[in-house]
Scaffold this active site. Structure first.
Site, short mmCIF file in Angstrom:
data_model
loop_
_atom_site.label_atom_id
_atom_site.label_comp_id
_atom_site.label_asym_id
_atom_site.label_seq_id
_atom_site.Cartn_x
_atom_site.Cartn_y
_atom_site.Cartn_z
N LYS A 194 -2.75 -6.75 2.81
CA LYS A 194 -2.51 -5.56 3.62
C LYS A 194 -2.67 -4.34 2.71
O LYS A 194 -1.79 -4.02 1.93
CB LYS A 194 -1.10 -5.61 4.23
CG LYS A 194 -0.83 -4.51 5.26
CD LYS A 194 -0.28 -3.28 4.61
CE LYS A 194 -0.09 -2.16 5.62
NZ LYS A 194 0.15 -0.86 4.99
N GLU B 231 11.21 9.56 -9.51
CA GLU B 231 9.76 9.48 -9.69
C GLU B 231 9.10 10.66 -8.99
O GLU B 231 9.22 10.83 -7.78
CB GLU B 231 9.22 8.15 -9.12
CG GLU B 231 7.76 7.93 -9.41
CD GLU B 231 7.28 6.57 -8.93
OE1 GLU B 231 6.41 5.98 -9.59
OE2 GLU B 231 7.77 6.10 -7.88
N CYS C 155 2.08 4.86 -11.36
CA CYS C 155 3.46 4.37 -11.49
C CYS C 155 3.84 4.21 -12.96
O CYS C 155 5.01 4.38 -13.32
CB CYS C 155 3.64 3.06 -10.74
SG CYS C 155 2.46 1.77 -11.21
N GLU D 18 6.44 -4.74 -7.71
CA GLU D 18 6.12 -3.71 -8.70
C GLU D 18 6.41 -2.38 -8.02
O GLU D 18 5.67 -1.93 -7.16
CB GLU D 18 4.67 -3.76 -9.16
CG GLU D 18 4.38 -2.76 -10.27
CD GLU D 18 2.95 -2.28 -10.31
OE1 GLU D 18 2.74 -1.07 -10.59
OE2 GLU D 18 2.05 -3.09 -10.04
#
Length: 480
Positions: free
Chosen positions: A147, A351, A257, A223
């Site tokens: 996906k 983040e 990331c 992750e």
């Protein structure tokens, strides 16, 4: 009623894809190491031969420069090649020592395919990141239902079409399929009965994925986000450190990331480093041009998050060395360098996922490690120092899944290295031998070669036999 009907349609589409994958998985596993290797290398050649076309697709959907898209495909292909060529060596059945109590047995362990693996991919690296799961899952003998992000569905369809062309067998297309759509498709995949699910995305969404998979005890690899730190020692090459900080912080519009979001510099090197990074930032401008240093923010909402972090950092006493609130001009964000930002600021704790870098001075390397490890994230980190001994020592102390020394993101180009995080950055590993085993099921086998001289594994065992065994046990384990 319309919403319910749409949801049923999504569930049916995903369930049907998993059912096709289940049927194809038996054929794929039956191809053996050599057959799977040939198919994966054929797919690899297709990706490599059409790298420009795939890069154009990536650029159209993400906005990243063409050169960055080409580099992404190159990295992904290197991992695909490694997985295809090393699966047999890593996963084949091999003998292991039996030990004293089972000396009459031959023992071995091998790794078998799980069956069907679901992969939910991100939009920031829509080829490299998901192929870190897809390549290794396929090489381990699994079928995969992928996906892609709703922002990069074309990339997902492109990869699946290239696979079907490279593996022209009746079951070939069902071994690797792409199902596109929004979060409802990802949720359906979690509930569709896959044997494992690999997710890459935000920590918040990762928690939702885990909760959905928990309903069926489906194991997951996550992750999630990162807030990676770069440590600069006083003896470091400051020019190299500044270039690395700029690349790790501003590359791909900061939408990495494992990119650089925090920099801790020993005080004696702080001002020179800040000046060098500031100069690089001022010379960098995003744009739509194919050769721009970086492109637009891929998602419409990300620029607002970047702006909020900049505002919070300044409001709490930080200063903007380069850029500031005016740097956010959607869909672009110019490079921003923030300095002396309090450690409780959003720009330090959350983040940002944008082209901003926080640079703070520290009294020594111990403080740098302490601040780097204070984050709830733990994906990767970097260290710049002129001392090999210091580099090794710092790398061992950093709470992160990967550490680069005198570089950033060095691990991304080494297929043999596992990748994954700790804490809110997730768990499980992709890439390398650990990545192959992540998508496999270990199976232990013992074979009795002869009757044990002291046979204890029977209901009518002799008390004398147990006595002899206990004496040998004492001699082996209770004496210095």
């Amino acid at each position: 009623m319309a919403t319910q009907t749409a949801q049923v349609a999504v569930e049916t589409t995903v369930t049907d894809a998993v059912a096709r994958a289940r049927a194809a998985a038996a054929w794929w596993a039956g191809q053996g190491w050599d057959g799977r290797r040939r198919a994966l290398l054929a797919w690899k050649r297709t990706l490599a031969a059409r790298i420009e076309q795939l890069a154009d697709q990536i650029r159209d959907e993400t906005g990243k420069p063409h050169g960055d898209a080409v580099l992404e495909v190159m990295l992904a292909v290197e991992h695909l090649d490694w997985a295809a060529r090393n699966a047999r060596r890593v996963l084949r059945r091999r003998k292991v020592p039996s030990g004293l109590l089972a000396a009459n047995h031959a023992a071995s362990v091998g790794y078998e395919p799980l069956g069907v693996v679901g992969v939910i991919g991100p939009w920031n690296y829509p080829v490299y990141t998901p192929l870190g799961s897809i390549s290794y899952a396929l090489a381990a003998g699994n079928a995969v239902v992928f996906k892609p992000s709703e922002h990069t569905p074309g990339v997902g369809r492109w990869l699946a079409a290239a696979w079907a062309e490279a593996v022209p067998h009746e079951h070939g297309p069902a071994v690797f399929q792409a199902v596109t759509g929004g979060g409802e498709v990802g949720a359906a995949l979690c509930r569709a009965g896959v044997d494992k699910l690999a997710f890459t995305g935000s920590t918040a969404t990762g928690r939702k994925v885990m909760a959905a998979c928990a309903e069926t005890l489906t194991p997951v690899v996550v992750e999630a986000g990162g807030k990676d730190a770069l440590i600069v020692a006083a003896d470091a090459d400051l020019d190299a450190a500044a270039r690395a900080a700029a690349f790790g912080g501003f590359g791909n519009a900061g939408q990495t990331c494992a990119g650089v979001e925090r920099v801790y510099v020993e005080r004696s090197a702080y001002e020179p480093f800040l000046a060098k990074l500031g100069e690089l930032a001022r010379g960098t401008t995003p744009g739509e041009e194919p050769d721009a240093r970086y492109g637009r923010m891929t998602t419409p909402t990300q620029a607002a998050i970047v702006a909020a972090h900049i505002d919070d950092a300044i409001a709490k006493g930080g200063r903007a060395v380069v850029g500031g609130p005016g740097s956010v001009r959607p869909p672009f964000v110019d490079p921003v360098v923030l300095a002396e930002v309090p450690e409780d600021s959003l720009a330090v704790t959350e983040e940002t996922f944008g082209p901003t870098v926080v640079v703070n001075p520290v009294r020594d390397l111990d403080e740098a490690v302490e601040r780097a490890n204070a984050s709830r994230y733990g994906l990767a980190a970097s260290v710049f120092t002129g001392s090999r001994r210091t580099a090794v020592e710092l790398a061992s102390r950093l709470r992160a899944g990967a550490v680069s020394v005198n570089a950033v993101l060095g691990f991304a180009a080494v297929p043999a290295l596992p990748f994954g995080g700790v804490g809110d950055s997730g768990f499980g590993r992709i890439h390398g031998a650990d990545g192959l085993r992540e998508f496999s099921r270990p199976k232990s086998v013992t074979r009795q070669r002869f009757t044990a001289p002291i046979d204890l594994l029977r209901l009518d065992r002799s008390p004398a036999a147990l006595q002899r065994a206990a004496k040998l046990f004492h001699l082996r384990h209770a004496r210095g």
